[in-house]
Design an enzyme around this catalytic site. Structure first.
Site, mmCIF file in Angstrom:
data_model
loop_
_atom_site.group_PDB
_atom_site.id
_atom_site.type_symbol
_atom_site.label_atom_id
_atom_site.label_comp_id
_atom_site.label_asym_id
_atom_site.label_seq_id
_atom_site.Cartn_x
_atom_site.Cartn_y
_atom_site.Cartn_z
ATOM 1 N N CYS A 1 0.885 -1.161 0.000
ATOM 2 C CA CYS A 1 0.000 0.000 0.000
ATOM 3 C C CYS A 1 0.922 1.211 0.000
ATOM 4 O O CYS A 1 1.493 1.553 1.043
ATOM 5 C CB CYS A 1 -0.921 0.017 1.210
ATOM 6 S SG CYS A 1 -1.851 1.576 1.378
ATOM 7 N N CYS B 1 -0.441 4.380 2.333
ATOM 8 C CA CYS B 1 -0.446 4.414 3.800
ATOM 9 C C CYS B 1 0.035 3.135 4.495
ATOM 10 O O CYS B 1 0.754 3.244 5.476
ATOM 11 C CB CYS B 1 -1.796 4.851 4.365
ATOM 12 S SG CYS B 1 -3.212 3.904 3.806
ATOM 13 N N SER B 2 -0.270 1.961 4.079
ATOM 14 C CA SER B 2 0.108 0.648 4.671
ATOM 15 C C SER B 2 -1.095 -0.258 4.873
ATOM 16 O O SER B 2 -1.088 -1.120 5.745
ATOM 17 C CB SER B 2 0.856 0.767 6.015
ATOM 18 O OG SER B 2 2.069 1.445 5.885
ATOM 19 N N CYS B 3 -2.139 -0.062 4.046
ATOM 20 C CA CYS B 3 -3.317 -0.928 4.123
ATOM 21 C C CYS B 3 -2.904 -2.397 4.013
ATOM 22 O O CYS B 3 -1.995 -2.732 3.242
ATOM 23 C CB CYS B 3 -4.308 -0.626 2.994
ATOM 24 S SG CYS B 3 -4.955 1.045 3.048
#
Lengths: 225, 196
Positions: B101, B104-106
């Site tokens: 992601c 953001c870091s999903c």
């Protein structure tokens, strides 16, 4: 929104960190508290996940990077809580200073000012009546747009063309939902790009072509003639 | 009291934030404890390992998993926050999927728990969409030239899970015996599953 958070394709970050076996979920205790407090802060501030992601995006470089993932969560939590006037600006820092023994005044709690917002349903998936605008196999182009507010159109994809690989379930649009301006539910498309379309050849790019997929909301796309 | 101009540490600011919210009755520390416990003890990559072991052992489950990931994961109870719509993609001799992601870091929390540190680092988020083969090599995975790489950038609420290849030499193992072989890294696509 242009900013540090839109990281795809940016350079200068150095090597990736190889995975460590049995890495703890929360390497430091404060990581765990910050994580849980941030999830709760979304509700306490009367906001939503999209507004939370936008809070992350609005952090300056240092606030985003210096204390890692959990540090930026902590900073975004504080930003949401001050935006909703649950906490006064500077209240967290002032209390932290008091905790380390400084004798300083703390700002009074402000009168809360939460956004006029309520979710219509749980989660992000919604039903739309209109048929999907694009079909699997169709060639589409991501619009060359850069909203000042929240968006999930990654900068590196803007203006580039790819092929619809899948039509995903319709969902509310983060761009407006983050600002409490409505859900605008629409179809989401998995679009497949050829790496040669996205990246210049040379350093920082694999020499062998590869494929890349991104999910793009219908309003991010136009037909590629 | 000596004055200290340095910004208080993240640890101290976290403590401060919790105090401010608790003393105003906005947050219950027991609820904070509960959330932490959920992601330390209940929800983690073991969930995904069970899914993969089942898919390797049961061809019909494998088919269902690839057709409708969310429903198949739901059969095993792996539903919840950040798992509204999960798509499962299989790695083969010719195709290698890897997930990121960039924005953001999903990450598919219900099936893999919270993401590891390397997934959340700017270096991974920035580089894997631009030079995946080099990134995978730095992480210890060298793919043959004729393997096609597909990078999956999770830019919406769709979440991606990789179904890694079953390693040769495991044909005699039961589903239960396969579970501990399946690593989180393989289910994100930065490693392959090794035979014991």
């Amino acid at each position: 929104m242009e900013g540090i958070a839109d990281l795809g394709g940016t350079t200068g970050w150095g090597p990736v960190r190889p995975p460590r076996r049995d890495e703890p979920v929360f390497p430091e205790r404060w990581n765990a508290r910050a994580f849980a407090l941030t999830l709760l802060a979304i509700r306490v501030s009367g906001r939503n996940v999209d507004a939370f992601r936008h809070a992350l995006e609005r952090l300056d470089r240092n606030a985003y990077l210096d204390d890692g993932y959990f540090g930026r969560w902590l900073n975004a939590a504080e930003l949401m809580l001050t935006d909703s006037a649950i906490l006064a600006p500077g209240a967290v820092t002032a209390r932290a200073r008091v905790l380390r023994g400084e004798q300083i005044p703390e700002p009074p709690a402000p009168k809360p000012r939460k956004p006029d917002y309520k979710p219509t349903a749980e989660g992000s998936l919604r039903t739309v009546d209109a048929p999907a605008a694009f079909a699997v196999g169709e060639r589409v182009r991501a619009k060359n747009m850069s909203p000042t507010g929240h968006t999930r159109l990654a900068g590196y994809v803007r203006g580039h063309a790819g092929v619809v690989a899948a039509v995903q379930p319709a969902a509310l649009l983060p761009d407006t939902h983050a600002h409490f301006l409505g859900e605008n539910p629409q179809y989401v498309y998995t679009v497949c790009f050829d790496s040669r379309e996205l990246w210049p050849s040379g350093s920082g790019t694999d020499s062998r072509p590869f494929k890349l997929t991104v999910e793009l909301y219908e309003s991010y796309l136009e037909q590629d003639s | 009291m000596t004055s200290d101009d340095s910004t208080p540490s993240a640890a101290l600011r976290t403590e401060a934030l919790e105090q401010l919210l608790v003393e105003r009755g906005l947050v219950d520390p027991a609820v904070v404890d509960g959330i932490i416990n959920t992601y330390e003890a209940d929800i983690g990559p073991l969930n995904g390992a069970k899914v993969v072991a089942k898919a390797w052992s049961d061809p019909d489950y494998r088919r269902r998993l690839l057709e409708d990931g969310t429903a198949a994961l739901g059969e095993l109870g792996f539903i919840g926050t950040q798992g509204e719509h999960i798509v499962v993609v299989e790695n083969t001799d010719k195709t290698h999927n890897v997930v990121v992601c960039t924005l953001c870091s999903c990450y598919p929390w219900p099936v893999l728990g919270l993401p590891p540190s390397w997934y959340k680092d700017p270096a991974y988020r920035a580089r894997v969409v631009r030079e995946p083969r080099a990134v995978l090599s730095e992480m210890g995975l060298d793919l043959d030239d004729d393997v096609e790489i597909i990078v999956r950038d999770s830019t919406s609420e769709v979440r991606w899970l990789v179904l890694p290849q079953r390693p040769a030499g495991t044909e005699g193992l039961t589903e239960e015996q396969l579970v501990p072989l399946v690593t989180r890294d393989a289910m994100v696509g930065v490693a392959k599953v090794a035979a014991p």
